[in-house]
Design a protein around this motif. Sequence first.
Motif, PDB file in Angstrom:
ATOM      1  N   LEU A  13      10.579   1.197  14.994  1.00  0.00           N
ATOM      2  CA  LEU A  13       9.198   0.706  14.988  1.00  0.00           C
ATOM      3  C   LEU A  13       8.440   1.222  13.764  1.00  0.00           C
ATOM      4  CD1 LEU A  13       7.101  -0.808  16.967  1.00  0.00           C
ATOM      5  CD2 LEU A  13       6.342   1.489  17.528  1.00  0.00           C
ATOM      6  N   ALA A  14       8.492   2.536  13.538  1.00  0.00           N
ATOM      7  CA  ALA A  14       7.764   3.152  12.433  1.00  0.00           C
ATOM      8  C   ALA A  14       8.341   2.753  11.078  1.00  0.00           C
ATOM      9  CB  ALA A  14       7.783   4.674  12.587  1.00  0.00           C
ATOM     10  N   ALA A  15       9.659   2.794  10.956  1.00  0.00           N
ATOM     11  CA  ALA A  15      10.297   2.461   9.687  1.00  0.00           C
ATOM     12  C   ALA A  15      10.091   0.992   9.336  1.00  0.00           C
ATOM     13  CB  ALA A  15      11.793   2.783   9.754  1.00  0.00           C
ATOM     14  N   GLY A  16      10.186   0.111  10.338  1.00  0.00           N
ATOM     15  CA  GLY A  16       9.983  -1.317  10.107  1.00  0.00           C
ATOM     16  C   GLY A  16       8.566  -1.627   9.666  1.00  0.00           C
ATOM     17  N   GLY A  17       7.588  -0.989  10.295  1.00  0.00           N
ATOM     18  CA  GLY A  17       6.196  -1.197   9.914  1.00  0.00           C
ATOM     19  C   GLY A  17       5.924  -0.759   8.486  1.00  0.00           C
ATOM     20  N   ALA A  68       7.664  -4.360  12.322  1.00  0.00           N
ATOM     21  CA  ALA A  68       8.063  -3.374  13.335  1.00  0.00           C
ATOM     22  C   ALA A  68       8.720  -4.064  14.531  1.00  0.00           C
ATOM     23  CB  ALA A  68       6.834  -2.583  13.794  1.00  0.00           C
ATOM     24  N   VAL A  69       8.141  -5.173  14.982  1.00  0.00           N
ATOM     25  CA  VAL A  69       8.724  -5.924  16.109  1.00  0.00           C
ATOM     26  C   VAL A  69      10.106  -6.451  15.736  1.00  0.00           C
ATOM     27  CG1 VAL A  69       8.511  -8.059  17.445  1.00  0.00           C
ATOM     28  CG2 VAL A  69       6.546  -6.539  17.213  1.00  0.00           C
ATOM     29  N   PHE A  70      10.238  -6.938  14.489  1.00  0.00           N
ATOM     30  CA  PHE A  70      11.549  -7.446  14.066  1.00  0.00           C
ATOM     31  C   PHE A  70      12.610  -6.359  14.133  1.00  0.00           C
ATOM     32  CE2 PHE A  70      14.786  -7.645  10.786  1.00  0.00           C
ATOM     33  CZ  PHE A  70      15.429  -8.816  11.148  1.00  0.00           C
ATOM     34  N   VAL A 101      12.366 -14.473  15.931  1.00  0.00           N
ATOM     35  CA  VAL A 101      11.589 -15.208  16.937  1.00  0.00           C
ATOM     36  C   VAL A 101      10.494 -14.309  17.506  1.00  0.00           C
ATOM     37  CG1 VAL A 101      11.666 -16.337  19.199  1.00  0.00           C
ATOM     38  CG2 VAL A 101      13.454 -16.800  17.521  1.00  0.00           C
ATOM     39  N   ALA A 102      10.861 -13.070  17.826  1.00  0.00           N
ATOM     40  CA  ALA A 102       9.871 -12.124  18.355  1.00  0.00           C
ATOM     41  C   ALA A 102       8.784 -11.822  17.322  1.00  0.00           C
ATOM     42  CB  ALA A 102      10.568 -10.830  18.778  1.00  0.00           C
ATOM     43  N   ALA A 103       9.184 -11.603  16.074  1.00  0.00           N
ATOM     44  CA  ALA A 103       8.225 -11.261  15.021  1.00  0.00           C
ATOM     45  C   ALA A 103       7.287 -12.417  14.708  1.00  0.00           C
ATOM     46  CB  ALA A 103       8.970 -10.835  13.757  1.00  0.00           C
ATOM     47  N   CYS A 104       7.771 -13.649  14.862  1.00  0.00           N
ATOM     48  CA  CYS A 104       6.946 -14.816  14.529  1.00  0.00           C
ATOM     49  C   CYS A 104       5.728 -14.961  15.436  1.00  0.00           C
ATOM     50  CB  CYS A 104       7.780 -16.093  14.577  1.00  0.00           C
ATOM     51  SG  CYS A 104       8.748 -16.358  13.067  1.00  0.00           S
TER      52      CYS A 104
END
Length: 277
Positions: A13-17, A68-70, A101-104
């Motif tokens: 979550l943190a790294a993706g953001g 982060a969601v991706f 799909v989730a990130a979109c």
Amino acid sequence: MSSQATPTFYQSLAAGGLAGTAVDLLFFPIDTVKTRLQSSQGFMRSGGFKGVYKGIGSVVVGSAPGAAVFFCTYDTLKRTLPLHADYAPLTHMISASLGEVAACSIRVPTEVIKTRTQTSTYGPAAQSSLAAARLVLSREGVRGFYRGFGSTIMREIPFTSLQFPMYELLKKRLAKALDRPLAAYEAAVCGSFAGGVAAALTTPLDVLKTRVMLDLRDPTKQAHPSLAARFREIYTLEGPRALFAGVVPRTLWISAGGAVFLGMYEWAVHSLMGNTV
């Protein structure tokens, strides 16, 4: 990443953001040029090279949570899908596609606001992301923020289905050749190559997505053309080159952005896990 450890949900979550915010802010001007090249009103009428940071407000708000969601979805599914190791490319393809799909759900509203602000779709009535968001809400309601959701998914799934299996394969081959875990900058090179190839091949889908998001016709009063009809219209009226409008800036920014995005992610997640990179 090493094969001995995988990131937790919160580390992803943190790294993706962090990775998403870094790449979107750094390469925003190139994305603006690409979007204006793809606009049906033409590059110069959309703003040309002026105001290349228009629309950046929506990116500041949506970039970190979308990325982060991706990565949370991607890393979780990559770890838990019950597929044999021999089917690793399929695992990466499914994980990345569902992650997109989730990130979109977060990314599409920010994309709608961003593209309309970048191309001055509302003219002087909306010179900022906030003003554009207010106009979308007042004229189209909440559904307006999801204009082009289907075409975005149709672009992202082929893109990630190409990018992430290629990225994971390149990392695996390079780590094997070097006989050690990869450093973040080495993973970044793999990400750059994979992203550039996937970006170039999926440019026609990106053009379709941009045209849908910039279409201001009221769907309750006038039926919108299907994606297939839009594709035929662009091909017939503007020629095949129009389907690859913006291919150079798209390939450049995703290739360079892929290096920053995936390299930053690898660095951040290794740091959070207490590994040296």
